[in-house]
Design a protein around this motif. Structure first.
Motif, mmCIF file in Angstrom:
data_model
loop_
_atom_site.group_PDB
_atom_site.id
_atom_site.type_symbol
_atom_site.label_atom_id
_atom_site.label_comp_id
_atom_site.label_asym_id
_atom_site.label_seq_id
_atom_site.Cartn_x
_atom_site.Cartn_y
_atom_site.Cartn_z
ATOM 1 N N PHE A 124 0.814 -1.216 0.000
ATOM 2 C CA PHE A 124 0.000 0.000 0.000
ATOM 3 C C PHE A 124 0.848 1.266 0.000
ATOM 4 C CE2 PHE A 124 -4.261 -1.665 1.893
ATOM 5 C CZ PHE A 124 -4.482 -2.360 0.712
ATOM 6 N N LYS A 125 2.016 1.211 0.662
ATOM 7 C CA LYS A 125 2.828 2.416 0.772
ATOM 8 C C LYS A 125 3.290 2.909 -0.599
ATOM 9 C CE LYS A 125 6.954 4.310 2.989
ATOM 10 N NZ LYS A 125 8.122 4.042 3.869
ATOM 11 N N LYS A 126 3.789 2.002 -1.439
ATOM 12 C CA LYS A 126 4.272 2.403 -2.749
ATOM 13 C C LYS A 126 3.141 2.535 -3.762
ATOM 14 C CE LYS A 126 8.948 0.503 -2.306
ATOM 15 N NZ LYS A 126 9.945 -0.449 -2.862
ATOM 16 N N ARG A 127 2.159 1.618 -3.699
ATOM 17 C CA ARG A 127 1.104 1.604 -4.708
ATOM 18 C C ARG A 127 0.118 2.752 -4.527
ATOM 19 N NH1 ARG A 127 -1.827 -3.991 -6.081
ATOM 20 N NH2 ARG A 127 0.346 -4.390 -6.672
ATOM 21 N N TYR A 128 -0.251 3.060 -3.270
ATOM 22 C CA TYR A 128 -1.278 4.083 -3.031
ATOM 23 C C TYR A 128 -0.756 5.294 -2.267
ATOM 24 C CZ TYR A 128 -4.300 0.211 -4.364
ATOM 25 O OH TYR A 128 -4.887 -0.836 -5.034
ATOM 26 N N GLY A 129 0.489 5.255 -1.887
ATOM 27 C CA GLY A 129 1.091 6.413 -1.219
ATOM 28 C C GLY A 129 0.570 6.679 0.180
ATOM 29 N N ILE A 130 0.115 5.638 0.878
ATOM 30 C CA ILE A 130 -0.384 5.859 2.234
ATOM 31 C C ILE A 130 0.790 5.927 3.199
ATOM 32 C CG2 ILE A 130 -2.530 4.632 1.715
ATOM 33 C CD1 ILE A 130 -1.469 2.342 3.433
ATOM 34 N N GLU A 131 0.559 6.548 4.345
ATOM 35 C CA GLU A 131 1.599 6.680 5.368
ATOM 36 C C GLU A 131 1.487 5.515 6.343
ATOM 37 O OE1 GLU A 131 3.402 10.134 8.356
ATOM 38 O OE2 GLU A 131 1.478 10.420 7.338
ATOM 39 N N VAL A 132 2.597 4.824 6.569
ATOM 40 C CA VAL A 132 2.598 3.657 7.459
ATOM 41 C C VAL A 132 3.452 3.947 8.685
ATOM 42 C CG1 VAL A 132 2.225 2.045 5.553
ATOM 43 C CG2 VAL A 132 4.569 2.612 6.275
ATOM 44 N N VAL A 133 3.368 3.039 9.667
ATOM 45 C CA VAL A 133 4.128 3.201 10.904
ATOM 46 C C VAL A 133 5.622 3.267 10.607
ATOM 47 C CG1 VAL A 133 4.792 2.051 13.047
ATOM 48 C CG2 VAL A 133 2.379 2.140 12.368
ATOM 49 N N GLY A 134 6.088 2.413 9.722
ATOM 50 C CA GLY A 134 7.491 2.447 9.332
ATOM 51 C C GLY A 134 8.406 1.723 10.307
ATOM 52 N N TYR A 135 9.655 2.030 10.215
ATOM 53 C CA TYR A 135 10.691 1.306 10.961
ATOM 54 C C TYR A 135 10.450 1.389 12.475
ATOM 55 C CZ TYR A 135 15.247 0.297 13.016
ATOM 56 O OH TYR A 135 16.258 -0.217 13.787
ATOM 57 N N ILE A 136 10.459 0.241 13.123
ATOM 58 C CA ILE A 136 10.352 0.151 14.584
ATOM 59 C C ILE A 136 11.632 -0.510 15.097
ATOM 60 C CG2 ILE A 136 9.105 -0.845 16.529
ATOM 61 C CD1 ILE A 136 6.571 -0.724 14.940
ATOM 62 N N PRO A 137 12.477 0.237 15.774
ATOM 63 C CA PRO A 137 13.739 -0.347 16.253
ATOM 64 C C PRO A 137 13.494 -1.375 17.346
ATOM 65 C CG PRO A 137 13.451 1.874 17.123
ATOM 66 C CD PRO A 137 12.342 1.660 16.144
ATOM 67 N N LYS A 138 14.349 -2.392 17.366
ATOM 68 C CA LYS A 138 14.236 -3.414 18.402
ATOM 69 C C LYS A 138 14.901 -2.943 19.687
ATOM 70 C CE LYS A 138 14.025 -7.581 15.512
ATOM 71 N NZ LYS A 138 14.650 -8.888 15.205
ATOM 72 N N GLY A 139 14.304 -3.334 20.799
ATOM 73 C CA GLY A 139 14.917 -3.064 22.091
ATOM 74 C C GLY A 139 14.598 -1.683 22.630
ATOM 75 N N TYR A 140 15.178 -1.409 23.786
ATOM 76 C CA TYR A 140 14.951 -0.136 24.475
ATOM 77 C C TYR A 140 16.164 0.763 24.335
ATOM 78 C CZ TYR A 140 10.982 -2.534 26.541
ATOM 79 O OH TYR A 140 9.808 -3.213 26.717
ATOM 80 N N GLU A 141 15.913 2.051 24.395
ATOM 81 C CA GLU A 141 16.988 3.021 24.269
ATOM 82 C C GLU A 141 17.592 3.306 25.644
ATOM 83 O OE1 GLU A 141 15.720 6.425 22.094
ATOM 84 O OE2 GLU A 141 14.694 5.249 20.555
ATOM 85 N N SER A 142 18.819 3.814 25.634
ATOM 86 C CA SER A 142 19.499 4.105 26.896
ATOM 87 C C SER A 142 18.783 5.232 27.633
ATOM 88 C CB SER A 142 20.958 4.502 26.623
ATOM 89 O OG SER A 142 21.000 5.601 25.723
ATOM 90 N N PRO A 143 18.846 5.224 28.968
ATOM 91 C CA PRO A 143 18.152 6.269 29.731
ATOM 92 C C PRO A 143 18.706 7.656 29.435
ATOM 93 C CG PRO A 143 19.540 4.924 31.149
ATOM 94 C CD PRO A 143 19.510 4.250 29.819
ATOM 95 N N MET A 144 17.858 8.657 29.694
ATOM 96 C CA MET A 144 18.204 10.030 29.337
ATOM 97 C C MET A 144 17.790 10.961 30.473
ATOM 98 S SD MET A 144 16.696 12.152 26.078
ATOM 99 C CE MET A 144 15.025 11.813 26.618
ATOM 100 N N ALA A 145 18.644 11.926 30.767
ATOM 101 C CA ALA A 145 18.340 12.910 31.807
ATOM 102 C C ALA A 145 17.379 13.957 31.254
ATOM 103 C CB ALA A 145 19.619 13.578 32.294
ATOM 104 N N PRO A 146 16.501 14.516 32.094
ATOM 105 C CA PRO A 146 15.585 15.564 31.617
ATOM 106 C C PRO A 146 16.331 16.850 31.319
ATOM 107 C CG PRO A 146 15.399 15.312 33.987
ATOM 108 C CD PRO A 146 16.297 14.197 33.512
ATOM 109 N N ASN A 147 15.686 17.707 30.551
ATOM 110 C CA ASN A 147 16.273 18.980 30.154
ATOM 111 C C ASN A 147 15.697 20.084 31.036
ATOM 112 O OD1 ASN A 147 16.307 21.597 28.528
ATOM 113 N ND2 ASN A 147 17.624 20.302 27.276
ATOM 114 N N LEU A 148 16.556 20.728 31.845
ATOM 115 C CA LEU A 148 16.085 21.738 32.796
ATOM 116 C C LEU A 148 15.485 22.980 32.126
ATOM 117 C CD1 LEU A 148 18.811 21.539 35.589
ATOM 118 C CD2 LEU A 148 16.570 20.453 35.492
ATOM 119 N N PRO A 149 16.065 23.481 31.014
ATOM 120 C CA PRO A 149 15.410 24.617 30.339
ATOM 121 C C PRO A 149 13.990 24.291 29.878
ATOM 122 C CG PRO A 149 17.681 24.415 29.597
ATOM 123 C CD PRO A 149 17.394 23.208 30.438
ATOM 124 N N ILE A 150 13.722 23.037 29.522
ATOM 125 C CA ILE A 150 12.365 22.650 29.142
ATOM 126 C C ILE A 150 11.440 22.705 30.348
ATOM 127 C CG2 ILE A 150 10.937 20.748 28.276
ATOM 128 C CD1 ILE A 150 13.217 19.948 26.476
#
Length: 606
Positions: free
Chosen positions: A266-292
């Motif tokens: 469907f993505k190529k034939r009809y040009g619909i938007e799909v979920v796409g690439y889903i990486p395996k596993g979890y990402e490394s932890p991240m500290a919050p941003n204080l200015p945010i």
């Protein structure tokens, strides 16, 4: 260092107490069999956990679109908060994870700081990050701040703030949120490329400027999903007493849509938007941003309140249904720690989704072990089989979100009822809804109550009038004074004080009585038991309630709201305390002399 010390303190002091309270276990002595009834609960929790986990995967992907984030981050939000809530939460039945209204509020902050078009705000820490990475940083930082606010409120014992959100206000607010959500999903359902939706009136922009660019394939897919899911959900609701488990139609349609989309490309034939690439596993932890933090503090507070209020309301419904208690302050701590921990691993703010919690409870879930198993299902998808969802059209996710808005959108049916029964409440509903639609969800919470929250109440104390005359309570009669007005913000306080004065919970007595009656009927049917005058006394446990000196306006309002029925009759109201006492003594002359040992309460006077 500070976070580590805080976590140690919380887990050390609260974990055991919370776990025991959750399972109703005395703190003096307990065994493993007391904490968890393996034979009775395990199978039900496994079935419920698998069913809930499948729904959580789909809703995690779908609701992530509301937060304007890549879909797979929704899987993180359906995993990390659930695990923490398992240890700290007091509700056995809610399903923790993404909540559409909260996701939309996060999405509005994300798109404000990192818009679809144009440069992001000048925030320290954005350097070298892609647009998606910047948005994830914003969402996780806001979630961390929401968690800090909830944790602080829980530690300071201010869980009572949720009582100031009346049912009418919450209904109007969630209806407005449903409108926002509906509009935000139209771009996926119609397959349109629409930059930065700023509110529901963007619908006008979509219709008049982009309608010619509609992707027909997306529209057809969405319509099929909407119709099929809606019909099957109605079947689930109508035949829920006959179905062993609800039909997981959302999961079934998602699997079919993935297979068809992959097979026909469907993505190529009809040009619909799909979920796409889903990486395996979890990402490394991240500290919050204080200015945010500084940029989003004003918006984070309504998120903390809304997320907790919705979760607590749903938890309270199930706690009453299944006869156990929940602790509002402990719930704040549980969600605060869940959001802090989840934000560290790039998940966004968690609460509970009504439909997902309904699945967990209706499929037989007994404890949060079902929630833990649902988290394991999400983890399996994240670590191993997430790639199977890559060809899933986003229009399917949009349709799933919309069809789950039914209960919130149908709240508009309350307007005629409120107008007939209570016009001020109707005005609150309309004002909250309109304000939230026009001004945004955070400003929609501006409607507040300014009455005193906790009235002075006196039970069995003899103080009944300004002259503080000592009164006489016959055996089996309890007099409970309410000198302040009752309204939504103090009703729970009133209820707890009344139960404290009574010394027992009428709801538990009623349930135990009904359970005993069912057992007696089964024994009678088998011929193992015969009726005796002792048995007849077990049929009823009655406590007659009488109300005196009620304001005529309140009495008329009760009539207008159809409060009275065959069981609760207007004859329970008396003009004075003296009249009510004469009525009681006439019905129960044996109570004229008070015994030294106070007997059971059979009459309660307000």
């Amino acid at each position: 260092c500070l976070v580590q010390k805080l976590f140690k303190r919380i887990f050390k002091k609260l974990y055991l107490r919370t776990f025991l309270n959750t399972w109703r276990i005395p703190t003096k002595m307990f065994t493993l069999s007391d904490i968890y009834k393996l034979k009775e609960w395990l199978f039900s929790d496994i079935v419920s956990g698998i069913s809930t986990g499948l729904v959580a995967v789909l809703q995690g992907l779908a609701y992530c679109l509301l937060a304007s984030l890549p879909p797979w981050y929704g899987l993180f939000s359906a995993f990390f908060p659930v695990v923490i809530y398992f240890f700290l939460g007091t509700s056995r039945h809610i399903s923790v994870g993404p909540f559409p209204v909260l996701c939309l509020m996060i999405g509005s902050v994300v798109t404000r700081i990192v818009p679809d078009e144009g440069p992001p705000l000048n925030i320290t820490g954005f350097e070298g990050l892609t647009s998606d990475e910047q948005r994830v940083l914003v969402a996780s930082s806001v979630t961390f701040l929401v968690g800090i606010m909830q944790l602080a409120m829980g530690i300071l014992q201010v869980g009572f703030v949720v009582m100031y959100l009346s049912d009418t206000l919450v209904s109007g607010f969630t209806t407005a949120a449903a409108i926002h959500i509906l509009v935000s999903q139209l771009k996926f359902v119609l397959g349109l490329q629409v930059p930065g939706l700023s509110g529901p009136f963007s619908l006008i922009y979509i219709i008049f400027n982009k309608i010619t660019s509609t992707n027909v394939c997306d529209v057809v897919i969405s319509l099929v999903i909407l119709v099929v899911v809606f019909i099957v959900k109605e079947i689930n609701e109508r035949f829920k007493s006959k179905l062993p488990v609800p039909i997981p139609i959302e999961v079934i349609m998602t699997v079919i849509a993935c297979g068809v989309s992959y097979a026909f490309d469907f993505k190529k034939r009809y040009g619909i938007e799909v979920v796409g690439y889903i990486p395996k596993g979890y990402e490394s932890p991240m500290a919050p941003n204080l200015p945010i933090f500084q940029e989003t503090a004003v918006e984070a507070f309504p998120m903390a309140i809304v997320g907790f209020a919705v979760a607590f309301s749903v938890a309270k419904v199930y706690s009453v249904k299944h006869d156990y208690t929940i602790d509002g302050n402990q719930e704040l701590i549980a969600f605060g720690v869940s959001n802090i921990f989840g934000a560290s691993f790039k998940s966004f703010a968690a609460s509970t989704a009504l439909s997902r919690s309904a699945v967990q409870e209706s499929t037989g879930g007994k404890t949060q072990v079902a929630g833990l198993i649902s988290a394991l299902i999400v983890m399996i998808v994240t670590l191993a089989i997430g790639f199977l969802l890559e060809p899933l059209p986003k229009s399917v996710l949009g349709a799933v979100v919309i069809v789950n808005l039914k209960s919130m959108l149908m709240q508009v049916r309350e307007i005629p009822y409120l107008w007939r029964r209570d016009k001020p409440d109707c005005v609150v509903w309309l004002a909250t809804c309109v304000a939230a639609v026009l001004l945004g969800l955070d400003l929609g919470l501006a409607a507040e109550s300014y009455r005193a929250m906790q009235p002075n109440m006196f039970g069995d104390c003899g103080c009944l009038c300004p002259t503080c005359l000592q009164i006489y309570e016959p055996d089996g009669v309890m007099i409970f004074r309410i000198p302040s007005p009752l309204f939504f913000a103090n009703i729970e306080f009133f209820r707890s004080k009344l139960l404290e004065a009574l010394g027992f919970n009428p709801l538990r007595v009623l349930r135990k009585r009904n359970k005993a009656l069912r057992r007696i009927r089964r024994l009678l049917k088998k011929g193992c038991l015969q009726w005796t005058s002792v048995l007849k006394e077990l049929i009823r446990i009655e406590v007659m309630v009488y109300i005196v000196a009620c304001d005529p306006y309140v009495l008329q309002k009760l009539h207008d709201c159809c409060f009275f029925d065959d069981e609760v009759q207007s004859s329970m109201f008396f003009l004075t305390l003296h009249d009510a006492m004469l009525h009681i003594l006439e019905k129960h002359p044996e109570a004229t002399e008070r015994k030294a040992d106070f007997g059971k309460v059979t009459n309660c006077l307000f």
